[in-house]
Scaffold this active site. Structure first.
Site, PDB file in Angstrom:
ATOM      1  N   ASN A 170      -9.438  -3.546  41.026  1.00  0.00           N
ATOM      2  CA  ASN A 170      -8.272  -2.480  40.314  1.00  0.00           C
ATOM      3  C   ASN A 170      -8.351  -1.581  42.257  1.00  0.00           C
ATOM      4  OD1 ASN A 170      -6.720  -0.248  39.009  1.00  0.00           O
ATOM      5  ND2 ASN A 170      -9.405   0.449  40.219  1.00  0.00           N
ATOM      6  N   GLY A 172      -6.520   1.895  42.788  1.00  0.00           N
ATOM      7  CA  GLY A 172      -6.421   3.325  42.643  1.00  0.00           C
ATOM      8  C   GLY A 172      -7.131   4.401  43.220  1.00  0.00           C
ATOM      9  N   ILE A 173      -5.708   5.577  42.728  1.00  0.00           N
ATOM     10  CA  ILE A 173      -6.039   6.776  43.649  1.00  0.00           C
ATOM     11  C   ILE A 173      -6.422   7.935  43.075  1.00  0.00           C
ATOM     12  CG2 ILE A 173      -5.239   8.838  44.646  1.00  0.00           C
ATOM     13  CD1 ILE A 173      -3.421   7.423  46.161  1.00  0.00           C
ATOM     14  N   TYR A 174      -7.487   7.724  43.139  1.00  0.00           N
ATOM     15  CA  TYR A 174      -9.033   9.165  41.355  1.00  0.00           C
ATOM     16  C   TYR A 174      -9.711   9.906  42.288  1.00  0.00           C
ATOM     17  CZ  TYR A 174      -8.092   4.752  38.563  1.00  0.00           C
ATOM     18  OH  TYR A 174      -8.006   3.673  38.262  1.00  0.00           O
ATOM     19  N   ARG A 175      -9.734  11.290  41.937  1.00  0.00           N
ATOM     20  CA  ARG A 175     -10.306  11.894  42.282  1.00  0.00           C
ATOM     21  C   ARG A 175     -11.617  12.513  42.692  1.00  0.00           C
ATOM     22  NH1 ARG A 175      -9.127  16.368  38.329  1.00  0.00           N
ATOM     23  NH2 ARG A 175     -11.068  16.857  37.642  1.00  0.00           N
ATOM     24  N   HIS A 192      -6.350   4.606  32.258  1.00  0.00           N
ATOM     25  CA  HIS A 192      -5.992   4.189  33.796  1.00  0.00           C
ATOM     26  C   HIS A 192      -7.231   2.901  33.951  1.00  0.00           C
ATOM     27  CE1 HIS A 192      -4.759   7.661  35.398  1.00  0.00           C
ATOM     28  NE2 HIS A 192      -3.632   7.117  34.514  1.00  0.00           N
ATOM     29  N   GLU A 282      -4.825  21.199  40.620  1.00  0.00           N
ATOM     30  CA  GLU A 282      -4.052  19.142  40.369  1.00  0.00           C
ATOM     31  C   GLU A 282      -2.497  19.600  40.449  1.00  0.00           C
ATOM     32  OE1 GLU A 282      -4.080  16.507  40.078  1.00  0.00           O
ATOM     33  OE2 GLU A 282      -6.194  15.812  39.711  1.00  0.00           O
TER      34      GLU A 282
END
Ligand SMILES: [Zn+2]
Lengths: 484, 74
Positions: A170, A172-175, A192, A282
């Site tokens: 995977n 993905g963009i995660y904070r 996700h 956010e």
């Protein structure tokens, strides 16, 4: 292929793209001394006011970080997105939308592997005494964030239960929130891919190792931010959508990473542990709450010489987040709707990650637009995000809000809306009834067809078509001045 | 413990994680509260890090950490 399209396909790294942007007047260097807070945020917010033309901004004189550089706004305007897609500055959002929609399934992935010893990402390696606060010129993104966040990190991981499957890897963009010199928390939700992998690791006791990539090929952030099928590789998808090769190498902990990124942080999850995370300003423009999130321990950091730390300003819009993900939020919904309903002519889901969407459709029969709206709510993105839907006719450009307002003013009856109560909602929507549950709104702003007696038989038909498009461009070019 | 007070939860258990140096001079220090996980830089404006100046809406009650939800529970 024209020169701009060729240049775009030759981009292999953030550095390449910054050079292209600079040539076009779309990247500037901020040499004046700045404090990490609040100066970086202030400059980024000021730039975001120009959604069409804002440049990327490279800070090279940050107090306490001598010799280090931070860049914000790489995807911060439609002009920057246009250049990434090989189109000229001034390309309309509608044209950019169809550029992306037209690439769907259009090309094959071109993935190549670079030996680790030759990969620029591994030029410098830190395996002991790691201090992320020292390596990364971080800044507090919004004033009441709970700490220092990495808001634009692409996180790569392997499925803990099937670590050899390339497709189940995977990206993905995660904070991420720094939680000490060599620790960080990662925020995700169960649906996700990363959430699934964390829960699988904790259920089975298997290790979960990840690689956090910073300062990446600009196509990855655009095309890996949108949910695709779990077993589809985001690298392959990004390469196909860019129509360009992507160079991978291995991280020190065995994960496929981009060979030409600026920085990679290798880390392992601490199974079962949670620490306080947040708040974080956010994309809806409000702060998330404080929650207990999984924590990762950093095992090594690799970076290019003189790395550029890429971050983002995100908060109350308009921000870079909106230009980064807007078009590629819209295009999959369009493609998925058209599988059933070729009458759909465009989808604008630019607003707050699609919390409001506008769909244009050729009404097949009376009420048909509502049927299409309900289908949109069952697309992968629509299930959680499409909260307010405005349906317009095909003669209304959903990317032109003046036209959308015209449709609302002249084609909407107050009793022609649908409210769907107590539906799934994205947990950070501040208007939710409770986090994760809220109401949906469909406004049918299409004109009436038989058997409705109102009809619209006597419309004014202003001239449209290529000739008018050309005249519009001519008028803009006659205005002179510069885009900056 | 350093005895530095956290502006978010008022605990006195913050540790120093990093100092920004220029020519041998300390420009700023980053602190982290081990109780509520707040981290800050001592050069930030008082509105963000000033004890009693920060918005009370963002305070964390160190005596009541159990009520914060845990994500990804099985
Ligand atoms: Zn605290």
């Amino acid at each position: 292929m024209n020169d701009l399209a060729k240049r775009a396909r030759e981009i292999t790294s953030l550095r390449d793209f910054l050079a292209l942007l600079e040539e076009a007047g779309q990247a500037i260097t901020w040499s004046e001394r700045v404090m990490p807070e609040p100066d970086v945020r202030n400059v980024a917010v000021a730039a975001s006011r120009d959604a069409n033309g804002a440049p990327a901004i490279v800070f090279e004189n940050i107090a306490g970080y001598p010799g280090k550089r931070t860049v914000v706004g790489v995807h911060g305007s439609w002009d920057n997105i246009a250049l990434l897609l090989g189109r000229p500055k001034g390309t309309t959002i509608r044209e950019l939308f169809f550029e992306i929609a037209g690439r769907w399934g259009d090309a094959d992935a071109q993935i190549s592997y670079v030996p680790e010893a030759q990969a620029p990402i591994h030029e410098c390696r830190v395996e002991s005494g790691i201090n992320l606060y020292d390596i990364l010129p971080v800044y507090r993104i919004n004033e009441y964030d709970g700490g220092f966040f990495l808001g634009k990190a692409s996180v790569a991981s392997r499925d803990p239960e099937d670590p050899d499957d390339f497709g189940k890897q995977n990206v993905g963009i995660y904070r991420l929130q720094l939680q000490g010199p060599d620790s960080f928390t990662l925020m995700t939700i169960p649906s996700h891919d990363m959430g699934r992998q964390i829960m699988a690791a904790e259920r089975t006791g298997l290790p979960l190792r990840i690689a956090v990539m910073l300062g990446n090929h600009p196509g990855l952030a655009v095309f890996a931010a949108t949910p695709i099928g779990y077993e589809e590789s985001e690298y392959a998808y990004a390469s196909a959508m860019m129509g360009a090769p992507i160079r991978l190498t291995k991280s020190g902990n065995g994960i496929d990473i981009l060979a030409d990124s600026e920085i990679v942080i290798e880390a392992e999850m601490q199974l079962g542990e949670r620490v306080l995370e947040g708040p974080f300003g956010e994309f809806p423009g409000s702060y998330s709450g404080v929650r207990k999130a999984p924590i990762f321990k950093v095992t090594a950091v690799s970076h290019r010489r003189d790395p550029i730390f890429e971050n983002i300003y995100i908060g109350r819009g308009w921000t870079e987040h909106d230009t980064l993900i807007g078009l590629h939020t819209s295009a999959p919904i369009y493609a998925q709707l058209r599988q059933n309903f070729p009458e759909v002519t465009a989808v604008n889901a630019l607003y707050q990650h699609g919390l409001t969407g506008i769909i244009s459709v050729k009404n097949r029969m009376a009420g048909f637009a509502k049927t299409v709206a309900l289908r949109a709510l069952s697309t992968p993105h629509g299930i959680m995000y499409l909260k307010n839907l405005i349906m317009v006719d095909a003669d209304v450009d959903p990317f032109d809000l003046n036209q959308v307002m015209w449709a609302l003013s002249t084609r909407t009856r107050a009793d022609d809306i649908i409210v769907l109560p107590n539906m799934p909602a994205v947990p950070i929507d501040p208007s939710a009834v409770v986090p994760g549950k809220g109401h949906r709104l469909i406004i049918d702003a299409t004109s009436y067809l038989r058997p409705d007696p109102i009809g619209e038989a006597h419309l004014v038909s202003p001239p449209i078509g290529p000739e008018i498009d050309e005249l519009s461009k001519k008028i803009r070019s006659m205005q002179g001045g510069t885009s900056a | 413990m350093s005895g530095t007070i956290c502006p978010r939860c008022s605990s006195s258990d913050a540790v120093s994680d990093c100092q920004g140096m220029e020519d041998g001079t300390v420009i700023w220090t980053i602190y982290r509260c081990v109780v509520c996980c707040f981290s800050w830089r001592d050069s930030e404006p008082p509105s963000a890090i000033g004890l009693g100046v920060r918005s009370a809406a963002f305070a964390v009650d160190a005596a009541n950490l159990d009520h914060y939800p845990k994500i990804l529970q099985q």
